[in-house]
Motif scaffolding. Structure first.
Motif, PDB file in Angstrom:
ATOM      1  N   LYS A 137       0.279  -2.675  -6.804  1.00  0.00           N
ATOM      2  CA  LYS A 137       1.664  -2.369  -7.220  1.00  0.00           C
ATOM      3  C   LYS A 137       1.914  -0.867  -7.332  1.00  0.00           C
ATOM      4  N   ARG A 138       1.358  -0.110  -6.392  1.00  0.00           N
ATOM      5  CA  ARG A 138       1.558   1.335  -6.375  1.00  0.00           C
ATOM      6  C   ARG A 138       2.768   1.688  -5.512  1.00  0.00           C
ATOM      7  N   THR A 139       3.406   2.805  -5.830  1.00  0.00           N
ATOM      8  CA  THR A 139       4.594   3.216  -5.093  1.00  0.00           C
ATOM      9  C   THR A 139       4.393   4.511  -4.307  1.00  0.00           C
ATOM     10  N   GLN A 140       3.232   5.139  -4.472  1.00  0.00           N
ATOM     11  CA  GLN A 140       2.953   6.360  -3.719  1.00  0.00           C
ATOM     12  C   GLN A 140       1.454   6.451  -3.416  1.00  0.00           C
TER      13      GLN A 140
ATOM     14  N   ALA B 109      -4.322  -1.194   6.304  1.00  0.00           N
ATOM     15  CA  ALA B 109      -4.794  -2.244   5.402  1.00  0.00           C
ATOM     16  C   ALA B 109      -4.865  -1.739   3.967  1.00  0.00           C
ATOM     17  N   ALA B 110      -5.307  -0.485   3.791  1.00  0.00           N
ATOM     18  CA  ALA B 110      -5.399   0.097   2.454  1.00  0.00           C
ATOM     19  C   ALA B 110      -4.013   0.262   1.843  1.00  0.00           C
ATOM     20  N   LEU B 111      -3.059   0.724   2.621  1.00  0.00           N
ATOM     21  CA  LEU B 111      -1.693   0.906   2.114  1.00  0.00           C
ATOM     22  C   LEU B 111      -1.076  -0.435   1.718  1.00  0.00           C
ATOM     23  N   ALA B 112      -1.317  -1.456   2.523  1.00  0.00           N
ATOM     24  CA  ALA B 112      -0.784  -2.783   2.206  1.00  0.00           C
ATOM     25  C   ALA B 112      -1.386  -3.313   0.909  1.00  0.00           C
ATOM     26  N   HIS B 113      -2.690  -3.107   0.729  1.00  0.00           N
ATOM     27  CA  HIS B 113      -3.348  -3.557  -0.499  1.00  0.00           C
ATOM     28  C   HIS B 113      -2.827  -2.784  -1.711  1.00  0.00           C
ATOM     29  N   ALA B 114      -2.653  -1.490  -1.550  1.00  0.00           N
ATOM     30  CA  ALA B 114      -2.154  -0.664  -2.650  1.00  0.00           C
ATOM     31  C   ALA B 114      -0.757  -1.098  -3.063  1.00  0.00           C
TER      32      ALA B 114
ATOM     33  N   VAL C 103      -2.595  18.664  -0.102  1.00  0.00           N
ATOM     34  CA  VAL C 103      -2.219  17.387  -0.716  1.00  0.00           C
ATOM     35  C   VAL C 103      -1.111  16.752   0.113  1.00  0.00           C
ATOM     36  N   LEU C 104      -1.354  15.535   0.591  1.00  0.00           N
ATOM     37  CA  LEU C 104      -0.359  14.812   1.376  1.00  0.00           C
ATOM     38  C   LEU C 104       0.072  13.564   0.606  1.00  0.00           C
ATOM     39  N   ARG C 105       1.372  13.265   0.673  1.00  0.00           N
ATOM     40  CA  ARG C 105       1.913  12.122  -0.084  1.00  0.00           C
ATOM     41  C   ARG C 105       2.740  11.209   0.812  1.00  0.00           C
ATOM     42  N   LEU C 106       2.701   9.918   0.505  1.00  0.00           N
ATOM     43  CA  LEU C 106       3.441   8.921   1.260  1.00  0.00           C
ATOM     44  C   LEU C 106       4.056   7.896   0.323  1.00  0.00           C
ATOM     45  N   PRO C 107       5.380   7.709   0.347  1.00  0.00           N
ATOM     46  CA  PRO C 107       5.994   6.633  -0.451  1.00  0.00           C
ATOM     47  C   PRO C 107       5.578   5.268   0.084  1.00  0.00           C
ATOM     48  N   LEU C 108       5.299   4.331  -0.813  1.00  0.00           N
ATOM     49  CA  LEU C 108       4.890   2.985  -0.385  1.00  0.00           C
ATOM     50  C   LEU C 108       6.047   2.005  -0.532  1.00  0.00           C
TER      51      LEU C 108
ATOM     52  N   GLU D 220       6.019  16.962  -8.735  1.00  0.00           N
ATOM     53  CA  GLU D 220       5.867  15.528  -8.487  1.00  0.00           C
ATOM     54  C   GLU D 220       6.463  14.728  -9.639  1.00  0.00           C
ATOM     55  N   THR D 221       7.317  13.755  -9.312  1.00  0.00           N
ATOM     56  CA  THR D 221       8.001  12.956 -10.331  1.00  0.00           C
ATOM     57  C   THR D 221       7.459  11.539 -10.438  1.00  0.00           C
ATOM     58  N   VAL D 222       6.655  11.100  -9.478  1.00  0.00           N
ATOM     59  CA  VAL D 222       6.093   9.745  -9.539  1.00  0.00           C
ATOM     60  C   VAL D 222       4.991   9.725 -10.590  1.00  0.00           C
ATOM     61  N   PRO D 223       5.047   8.815 -11.565  1.00  0.00           N
ATOM     62  CA  PRO D 223       4.015   8.753 -12.612  1.00  0.00           C
ATOM     63  C   PRO D 223       2.625   8.488 -12.039  1.00  0.00           C
ATOM     64  N   LYS D 224       1.623   8.987 -12.732  1.00  0.00           N
ATOM     65  CA  LYS D 224       0.237   8.817 -12.281  1.00  0.00           C
ATOM     66  C   LYS D 224      -0.119   7.353 -12.063  1.00  0.00           C
ATOM     67  N   ASP D 225       0.351   6.474 -12.951  1.00  0.00           N
ATOM     68  CA  ASP D 225      -0.036   5.072 -12.836  1.00  0.00           C
ATOM     69  C   ASP D 225       0.690   4.342 -11.705  1.00  0.00           C
ATOM     70  N   GLN D 226       1.503   5.091 -10.948  1.00  0.00           N
ATOM     71  CA  GLN D 226       2.128   4.534  -9.756  1.00  0.00           C
ATOM     72  C   GLN D 226       1.537   5.116  -8.470  1.00  0.00           C
ATOM     73  N   GLN D 227       0.620   6.071  -8.630  1.00  0.00           N
ATOM     74  CA  GLN D 227       0.005   6.724  -7.475  1.00  0.00           C
ATOM     75  C   GLN D 227      -1.393   6.147  -7.206  1.00  0.00           C
ATOM     76  N   VAL D 228      -1.792   6.199  -5.953  1.00  0.00           N
ATOM     77  CA  VAL D 228      -3.140   5.793  -5.571  1.00  0.00           C
ATOM     78  C   VAL D 228      -3.659   6.775  -4.531  1.00  0.00           C
ATOM     79  N   PHE D 229      -4.943   7.122  -4.633  1.00  0.00           N
ATOM     80  CA  PHE D 229      -5.563   8.052  -3.706  1.00  0.00           C
ATOM     81  C   PHE D 229      -6.356   7.298  -2.638  1.00  0.00           C
ATOM     82  N   LEU D 230      -6.322   7.833  -1.410  1.00  0.00           N
ATOM     83  CA  LEU D 230      -7.218   7.367  -0.363  1.00  0.00           C
ATOM     84  C   LEU D 230      -8.479   8.213  -0.397  1.00  0.00           C
ATOM     85  N   GLY D 231      -9.635   7.567  -0.310  1.00  0.00           N
ATOM     86  CA  GLY D 231     -10.892   8.297  -0.303  1.00  0.00           C
ATOM     87  C   GLY D 231     -11.944   7.578   0.517  1.00  0.00           C
ATOM     88  N   LEU D 232     -13.095   8.224   0.691  1.00  0.00           N
ATOM     89  CA  LEU D 232     -14.223   7.679   1.442  1.00  0.00           C
ATOM     90  C   LEU D 232     -13.769   7.086   2.780  1.00  0.00           C
ATOM     91  N   PHE D 233     -12.880   7.808   3.454  1.00  0.00           N
ATOM     92  CA  PHE D 233     -12.336   7.362   4.733  1.00  0.00           C
ATOM     93  C   PHE D 233     -13.283   7.788   5.850  1.00  0.00           C
TER      94      PHE D 233
END
Length: 205
Positions: free
Chosen positions: A152-155, A142-147, A200-205, A111-124
């Motif tokens: 300002k997250r990119t993943q 709605a969560a992805l739009a907010h992130a 682990v699943l990932r999505l570019p934002l 994974e090359t995206v920095p941690k401070d650019q990633q956001v996790f989905l939880g309590l779904f």
């Protein structure tokens, strides 16, 4: 003869950020979350895989006012009853569950995206009695739009129990990709099935 009756209006699903005012509804929200995760029939259920309730009332109260890990809630527009939840956790604050080390497993993804650019989905969670209303998709969107816009997250990253094939396929339809990464389940005392771990699943934002 002209029918003067107005067409019946169906209730809709409203998704918004949680606030301190929602503590008044914490019991109802708590029931939704634990029905979704710990009862039979819910499409997010883990009852056959993990023991104990998903979240306590006190933990939920904290989540409702948490500004670092914002919680979004779904409500019925007519009854105002809670229908579901989803939480956004900045990756730099997310716990490390440890590397998956089962013999023969080797991750080929770097994974090359920095941690401070990633956001996790939880309590779904979605109330099992309210399925087929598109609640889950609305919560995730709605969560992805907010992130993307507010955090300002990119993943976006989500951990899904690897045996939940249908749920993984549902995330795939939303654009999440499984690169073959795996992580441990954090508490082995709560698992019912041996070798329970997350894909682990990932999505570019």
């Amino acid at each position: 003869m002209v029918n003067s009756q107005r067409p019946e209006q169906k209730s809709t699903v409203v998704v918004r950020l949680a606030s301190a005012d929602d503590i008044a509804h914490v019991e109802a929200i708590h029931k939704v979350v634990n029905r979704a995760y710990r009862s039979e029939g819910g499409w997010t259920t883990e009852a056959h895989l993990v023991t104990e309730e998903r979240i306590t009332v006190d933990e939920l109260k904290e989540a409702l006012v948490n500004k670092i890990n914002p919680l979004l809630l779904a409500f019925d527009s007519e009854t105002h009853e809670p229908l579901g939840t989803i939480q956004l956790d900045p990756a730099e604050h997310y716990p490390d569950f440890g590397d998956y080390k089962k013999e023969g497993y080797i991750s080929t993804h770097t994974e090359t995206v920095p941690k401070d650019q990633q956001v996790f989905l939880g309590l779904f969670s979605v109330d099992p009695a309210q399925q087929s209303r598109g609640i889950g998709r609305k919560l995730v969107e709605a969560a992805l739009a907010h992130a993307r816009t507010e955090m300002k997250r990119t993943q976006c990253v989500v951990y899904v129990l690897y045996m939940r094939a249908e749920l993984i396929k549902w995330y795939n339809k939303l654009g999440f990709v499984d690169h073959g990464e795996k992580v441990n389940f954090p508490d082995s005392t709560r698992i019912v099935q041996e070798d329970t771990h997350f894909a682990v699943l990932r999505l570019p934002l």
